[in-house]
Design an enzyme around this catalytic site. Sequence first.
Site, mmCIF file in Angstrom:
data_model
loop_
_atom_site.group_PDB
_atom_site.id
_atom_site.type_symbol
_atom_site.label_atom_id
_atom_site.label_comp_id
_atom_site.label_asym_id
_atom_site.label_seq_id
_atom_site.Cartn_x
_atom_site.Cartn_y
_atom_site.Cartn_z
ATOM 1 N N CYS A 2 0.858 -1.162 0.000
ATOM 2 C CA CYS A 2 0.000 0.000 0.000
ATOM 3 C C CYS A 2 0.903 1.222 0.000
ATOM 4 O O CYS A 2 2.109 1.106 0.211
ATOM 5 C CB CYS A 2 -0.853 0.013 1.251
ATOM 6 S SG CYS A 2 -1.725 -1.536 1.519
ATOM 7 N N TRP A 73 -3.827 -2.075 -1.117
ATOM 8 C CA TRP A 73 -3.873 -3.392 -1.771
ATOM 9 C C TRP A 73 -4.355 -4.339 -0.686
ATOM 10 O O TRP A 73 -3.663 -4.577 0.300
ATOM 11 C CB TRP A 73 -2.479 -3.773 -2.264
ATOM 12 C CG TRP A 73 -2.444 -5.021 -3.082
ATOM 13 C CD1 TRP A 73 -2.590 -5.120 -4.442
ATOM 14 C CD2 TRP A 73 -2.214 -6.357 -2.610
ATOM 15 N NE1 TRP A 73 -2.478 -6.435 -4.830
ATOM 16 C CE2 TRP A 73 -2.248 -7.209 -3.736
ATOM 17 C CE3 TRP A 73 -1.996 -6.919 -1.357
ATOM 18 C CZ2 TRP A 73 -2.071 -8.598 -3.641
ATOM 19 C CZ3 TRP A 73 -1.828 -8.300 -1.259
ATOM 20 C CH2 TRP A 73 -1.855 -9.109 -2.390
ATOM 21 N N LYS A 484 5.729 -12.935 -17.509
ATOM 22 C CA LYS A 484 5.348 -11.628 -18.065
ATOM 23 C C LYS A 484 3.990 -11.737 -18.755
ATOM 24 O O LYS A 484 3.134 -10.884 -18.583
ATOM 25 C CB LYS A 484 6.383 -11.120 -19.090
ATOM 26 C CG LYS A 484 7.709 -10.707 -18.522
ATOM 27 C CD LYS A 484 7.698 -9.351 -17.837
ATOM 28 C CE LYS A 484 7.459 -9.448 -16.377
ATOM 29 N NZ LYS A 484 8.505 -9.768 -15.480
ATOM 30 N N HIS A 503 7.979 -35.076 -20.640
ATOM 31 C CA HIS A 503 7.576 -35.781 -19.418
ATOM 32 C C HIS A 503 6.201 -35.327 -18.941
ATOM 33 O O HIS A 503 5.864 -35.508 -17.769
ATOM 34 C CB HIS A 503 8.624 -35.569 -18.323
ATOM 35 C CG HIS A 503 9.974 -36.099 -18.694
ATOM 36 N ND1 HIS A 503 10.247 -37.438 -18.773
ATOM 37 C CD2 HIS A 503 11.109 -35.463 -19.083
ATOM 38 C CE1 HIS A 503 11.506 -37.604 -19.154
ATOM 39 N NE2 HIS A 503 12.043 -36.419 -19.363
HETATM 40 C C1 AGP Z 1 7.575 -9.447 -11.623
HETATM 41 O O1 AGP Z 1 7.160 -8.912 -12.817
HETATM 42 C C2 AGP Z 1 6.677 -9.311 -10.495
HETATM 43 N N1 AGP Z 1 6.104 -8.052 -10.373
HETATM 44 C C3 AGP Z 1 7.094 -10.004 -9.205
HETATM 45 O O2 AGP Z 1 7.229 -11.354 -9.505
HETATM 46 C C4 AGP Z 1 8.380 -9.515 -8.480
HETATM 47 O O3 AGP Z 1 9.505 -9.831 -9.221
HETATM 48 C C5 AGP Z 1 8.437 -10.178 -7.086
HETATM 49 O O4 AGP Z 1 7.329 -9.771 -6.345
HETATM 50 C C6 AGP Z 1 9.706 -9.879 -6.339
HETATM 51 O O5 AGP Z 1 9.843 -8.517 -6.077
HETATM 52 P P1 AGP Z 1 11.214 -7.880 -5.625
HETATM 53 O O6 AGP Z 1 12.183 -8.098 -6.723
HETATM 54 O O7 AGP Z 1 10.893 -6.440 -5.394
HETATM 55 O O8 AGP Z 1 11.639 -8.596 -4.369
#
Ligand code: AGP
Length: 607
Positions: A2, A73, A484, A503
């Site tokens: 948030c 959020w 992505k 597999h």
């Molecule tokens: C990636 O596109 C995501 N938004 C998410 O997986 C992100 O990489 C993950 O929450 C880790 O965040 P951080 O690198 O800020 O720790």
Amino acid sequence: MCGIVAYTGKQSAREVLIDGLKRLEYRGYDSSGIAILNSPPYWVRTVGKVAELEQRVWKDAPSGVVGIAHTRWATHGKPSENNAHPHIDCTGKIFLAHNGIIENHLLLRKQLSASGHTFRSETDTEVLVHLIESLYKGDLEAAVRKALLRVQGTFGLAVLHAAHPGQIIVARRGSPIVLGIGEDESFAASDASALARHTNQVVYLEDNEVARLEPGRFSITTLENRAVSRDATTLEVGPEAMERGSYPHFMLKEIFEQPEAVENALRGRVNHSEGVARLGGLESVQDRLQEARHLIIVSCGTSYYAGLFARYAFETLTDLAVETELASEFRYRKLNLRQNTVVLAISQSGETADTLAALREAKRKGALVLGLVNVVGSTIARETHAGVYSHAGIEVGVASTKSFVTQITILTLMALLMGRTRDISYEEGATILRGLERLPDQIREILKQSDAIRELARKYCNYSHFLYIGRKYQYPIALEGALKLKEIAYIHAEGYAAGEMKHGPIALIDPAFPTLAIVPEDGSYEKITSNIQEIRARDGRIIAVTTSGNTKLGTLVDDVIEVPHNHELLMPILTVVPLQLFAYHCAVLRGCDVDKPRNLAKSVTVE
Ligand code: AGP
């Protein structure tokens, strides 16, 4: 996840707060709210994006000069007006916005309800405002301090009281709060990007600290009321870093910033004469790195995939035994952490709760804990023994792009640094360094294909499922490419090690289940070509990402995206770029909100 912004000064608070919320919206965006001290106080909350709140505020907010605002959020309680922050006490005088989780909220709620407090929301946060109300004896700061001593969990918070106009109390434990100090005005936010437009003088609160803000000044104490002296530091990023410029989305801007991001990540870190990387942040732990035998990498999401890439890179360039573990699973493993174990936490935001918990666990067990973090001064950066910044610049789009590319660039440098003190020759080191320096221009070449990739996306964006395959260095890229597509285009996509396909997943292949195969001409080219043939034999459609000039795939695939040649260890830094563009264009063509995909938040501060 948030965002909080607070203001006390001479400007109209509603403008400052709404602007700040818009800059923080990437952190969470299911509801938002604002409180402005006036007579009577103005308090409004709305469900949806900040634009909803903005409309209300322009219509009926007074122009008071003190206020707090929040973008949420949801964790406890669905997105609704009642659950949105700021929360209010029974007297209608105290307003509170909170990031984090109050773990003992059920017990506190029971006690406060029993003593006559009325709760209006399903949130854990609301107990805080009632607790402060119950402890308030004319000194807001003292009441906040006392309340927080009774709280278990994490918080970054801002509190206002109608009887203390001009004053804002903020506090932090596990959820960032930064103060901004201007002339006759003060700001606070969960992220410096909300302040950069107004001041470059900032103060980062540490855990278990409380600050009192008044126009142009601040004081800090610990929760136990010990005075803390801290000077303001100068913010390095300017407000323009948070602007989209002429790009339709932050994600596209950030994809196009990757050549410069890689240049920044490499700047000053390449030592050609020794064929080695120079990473100043690791110098203080050089002796322990020299003795290291075992490396465990912990991270989440895209950063986890960077960690998977690093496993191959460190195994190629060093003699270390390497494991990559999801930070959220780390605590469930009985890993043998020894004196010569190094734990590396990778995180763009530096605030990811699971990664933070994993690094604290590793520290507790005596490991040397390193960080690879993008956000300067973030919690992970501060809690690790030593580390390296990825220098990607602010990343606003929820989908990580430039942070991933800089992470894998720097992980290669780290592996090279450790490899050169072990068994990597000067010549091998110098070859990798030369390859790294070619990357920015090679990425620029790939970006020129954005329009062509958009046309490809047009052809494929209505499929409901995708398989992404790669081998060795490209396996993590298959996972990242699929993530992505899932997160921004809402298309189901599975990333697989190409060898695993037969597999199980091959059962899914038919003309309606296309495959994106990452097949640069490297050491595993022949093997992955066989996997492509297996898909072709089952009428699967295939898009191949391969190296320029490779004509051997011929009719085996339907479409080809070419990337320039480089050292095979460095090819992931190139092959991931068209996958980012493909996901981006699919998302735009499907009408998705690219920068704020549903249900997601940029920084995941809950476990
Ligand atoms: C990636 O596109 C995501 N938004 C998410 O997986 C992100 O990489 C993950 O929450 C880790 O965040 P951080 O690198 O800020 O720790």
